[in-house]
Structure formats: structure tokens, C-alpha cells
Write a protein that holds these residues in place. Structure first.
Motif, mmCIF file in Angstrom:
data_model
loop_
_atom_site.group_PDB
_atom_site.id
_atom_site.type_symbol
_atom_site.label_atom_id
_atom_site.label_comp_id
_atom_site.label_asym_id
_atom_site.label_seq_id
_atom_site.Cartn_x
_atom_site.Cartn_y
_atom_site.Cartn_z
ATOM 1 N N LEU A 2 0.847 -1.192 0.000
ATOM 2 C CA LEU A 2 0.000 0.000 0.000
ATOM 3 C C LEU A 2 0.883 1.242 0.000
ATOM 4 O O LEU A 2 1.756 1.386 0.850
ATOM 5 C CB LEU A 2 -0.909 0.004 1.239
ATOM 6 C CG LEU A 2 -1.861 -1.184 1.335
ATOM 7 C CD1 LEU A 2 -2.613 -1.152 2.657
ATOM 8 C CD2 LEU A 2 -2.816 -1.204 0.166
ATOM 9 N N PRO A 3 0.678 2.148 -0.938
ATOM 10 C CA PRO A 3 1.506 3.355 -1.002
ATOM 11 C C PRO A 3 1.158 4.331 0.120
ATOM 12 O O PRO A 3 0.090 4.259 0.728
ATOM 13 C CB PRO A 3 1.166 3.954 -2.372
ATOM 14 C CG PRO A 3 -0.177 3.429 -2.689
ATOM 15 C CD PRO A 3 -0.300 2.100 -2.015
ATOM 16 N N GLN A 4 2.079 5.254 0.384
ATOM 17 C CA GLN A 4 1.860 6.305 1.360
ATOM 18 C C GLN A 4 1.152 7.471 0.691
ATOM 19 O O GLN A 4 1.220 7.635 -0.512
ATOM 20 C CB GLN A 4 3.205 6.769 1.933
ATOM 21 C CG GLN A 4 3.980 5.675 2.647
ATOM 22 C CD GLN A 4 3.244 5.148 3.862
ATOM 23 O OE1 GLN A 4 2.758 5.919 4.674
ATOM 24 N NE2 GLN A 4 3.137 3.832 3.964
ATOM 25 N N GLY A 5 0.539 8.329 1.495
ATOM 26 C CA GLY A 5 -0.106 9.523 0.963
ATOM 27 C C GLY A 5 -1.529 9.247 0.528
ATOM 28 O O GLY A 5 -2.041 8.140 0.670
ATOM 29 N N PRO A 6 -2.183 10.253 -0.023
ATOM 30 C CA PRO A 6 -3.560 10.078 -0.486
ATOM 31 C C PRO A 6 -3.618 9.045 -1.609
ATOM 32 O O PRO A 6 -2.932 9.178 -2.609
ATOM 33 C CB PRO A 6 -3.944 11.467 -1.008
ATOM 34 C CG PRO A 6 -2.956 12.407 -0.409
ATOM 35 C CD PRO A 6 -1.707 11.624 -0.188
ATOM 36 N N VAL A 7 -4.423 8.017 -1.397
ATOM 37 C CA VAL A 7 -4.455 6.931 -2.372
ATOM 38 C C VAL A 7 -5.891 6.467 -2.607
ATOM 39 O O VAL A 7 -6.687 6.388 -1.676
ATOM 40 C CB VAL A 7 -3.564 5.749 -1.924
ATOM 41 C CG1 VAL A 7 -4.028 5.147 -0.615
ATOM 42 C CG2 VAL A 7 -3.470 4.681 -2.997
ATOM 43 N N LEU A 8 -6.194 6.184 -3.870
ATOM 44 C CA LEU A 8 -7.455 5.564 -4.273
ATOM 45 C C LEU A 8 -7.168 4.096 -4.543
ATOM 46 O O LEU A 8 -6.359 3.771 -5.414
ATOM 47 C CB LEU A 8 -7.999 6.237 -5.532
ATOM 48 C CG LEU A 8 -8.463 7.674 -5.372
ATOM 49 C CD1 LEU A 8 -8.628 8.344 -6.730
ATOM 50 C CD2 LEU A 8 -9.760 7.720 -4.595
ATOM 51 N N VAL A 9 -7.797 3.225 -3.781
ATOM 52 C CA VAL A 9 -7.545 1.792 -3.912
ATOM 53 C C VAL A 9 -8.718 1.121 -4.605
ATOM 54 O O VAL A 9 -9.858 1.581 -4.501
ATOM 55 C CB VAL A 9 -7.295 1.130 -2.534
ATOM 56 C CG1 VAL A 9 -6.076 1.729 -1.852
ATOM 57 C CG2 VAL A 9 -8.512 1.207 -1.634
ATOM 58 N N PRO A 10 -8.466 0.012 -5.300
ATOM 59 C CA PRO A 10 -9.573 -0.730 -5.916
ATOM 60 C C PRO A 10 -10.511 -1.278 -4.831
ATOM 61 O O PRO A 10 -10.105 -1.499 -3.687
ATOM 62 C CB PRO A 10 -8.882 -1.878 -6.656
ATOM 63 C CG PRO A 10 -7.442 -1.553 -6.681
ATOM 64 C CD PRO A 10 -7.170 -0.594 -5.585
ATOM 65 N N LEU A 11 -11.738 -1.494 -5.203
ATOM 66 C CA LEU A 11 -12.734 -2.015 -4.276
ATOM 67 C C LEU A 11 -12.260 -3.320 -3.628
ATOM 68 O O LEU A 11 -12.465 -3.528 -2.425
ATOM 69 C CB LEU A 11 -14.063 -2.226 -5.006
ATOM 70 C CG LEU A 11 -15.240 -2.706 -4.175
ATOM 71 C CD1 LEU A 11 -15.591 -1.710 -3.074
ATOM 72 C CD2 LEU A 11 -16.455 -2.945 -5.071
#
Length: 172
Positions: A31-40
Motif C-alpha cells: 500500500l503506497p503512502q499519501g492520499p491513495v485511491l484503492v480498488p474495491l
């Protein structure tokens, strides 16, 4: 940093979109750092870890692939400041339905962002469906696209932005 259209203005975007590569799974992806949009799928598999790592400086959002409905997020909407809807190609209209469902059925008040193959000529209808942020395709100019929100002055159909069709408005 990329630029997007948000609330009819061009702004810098700090969010990254996490996409699963070949062979990666929702349970094992870094999981990346910072604001992230992840898949459902990542949201469902790693919700606890995502919420624990979330902060005002590093919020988390979810993106819905074409064909994924928002119903599986209904209980989590209060925890998400951004929900993105992916348009894998400009001819795929399923994202319009997902955005309308989020606004009309589930009462989602946060940001709904269009990602993927988003073209300027789609902005007017996307906005009518409740989308308020647009990550245009990389080869498109966001500043030029702003003028397309005013393409039509009086839409006939009912939508999120105008729940009554024109004939009902005229009769009133």
C-alpha cells in the motif's frame, strides 16, 4: 503532480490511483503512502489496515471498476472522502450509473471522481450524474475542457443536478 478538474476549477492533484498489476492480489499488494485511491477489492481485503494508516495528510479513497456497483460500499461511505469511478474506455457508460446511485440512492456527499479514459466531451453529462472531479486522459487539456461545462444551458432530462425534467419545470 497532475492536474484535475474539481468543482469546475483546475487544481493540482495529490492522489495516486493504485492498480493491481498482473499477479498481484488485494491481500499482498504494497500500500503506497499519501492520499491513495484503492480498488474495491483492496478496500474489502485490507479495510482495517487502510483506515489505521489513514490521516488528514494521507486519506484513503476507493475506486469502482466498470460493473462494480456502490452497494458494497453503502456502510463505509462516511469513512471515504473520495470515491472514484473508472471509465475503462469512453464508450463504457456504467460509471454514470454508479455515480447517480452514489448520490441519489446512498446520499453520498463526498467527492466523486471520474478516472480512466475521461474525455472533455463527457464532462457535462458526468457532472449531471453527480461527478464533481475529473481526471482527464493525459493527452487532454484541463483548462480547455472547462468551457464544456456550459455546452447546454437548459437540459431536458432529469438528473442529479436537476431532478425535474424540463416539461415539469415549465408546467410549474
Amino acid at each position: 503532480m497532475t492536474r484535475i478538474i474539481k468543482n469546475r476549477a483546475v487544481v493540482e492533484d495529490s492522489w495516486s490511483v493504485l492498480r493491481l498489476a498482473e499477479g498481484e492480489t488485494a491481500d499482498t499488494i504494497d500500500l503506497p503512502q499519501g492520499p491513495v485511491l484503492v480498488p474495491l477489492s483492496v478496500w474489502h481485503a485490507r479495510k482495517s489496515a487502510l483506515l489505521a494508516a489513514s490521516s488528514p495528510a494521507a486519506p484513503v479513497g476507493v475506486w469502482l471498476a466498470a460493473g462494480e456497483g456502490p452497494e458494497s460500499l453503502a456502510d463505509d461511505l462516511a469513512q471515504l472522502s473520495v470515491i472514484a469511478v473508472d471509465f475503462p474506455k469512453f464508450t463504457d457508460g456504467r460509471g454514470y450509473s454508479a455515480a447517480r446511485l452514489l448520490r441519489e440512492r446512498y446520499g453520498y456527499q463526498g467527492e466523486i471522481r471520474a478516472i480512466g479514459d475521461v474525455l472533455p466531451d463527457q464532462l457535462f453529462l458526468m457532472a449531471r450524474c453527480g461527478i464533481d472531479a475529473f481526471a482527464l486522459r493525459a493527452d487532454k487539456d484541463a483548462d480547455k475542457a472547462l468551457t464544456l461545462f456550459d455546452t447546454f444551458k437548459t437540459p431536458y432530462q432529469a438528473a442529479v443536478d436537476q431532478p425535474q425534467p424540463l416539461f415539469r419545470r415549465r408546467a410549474a
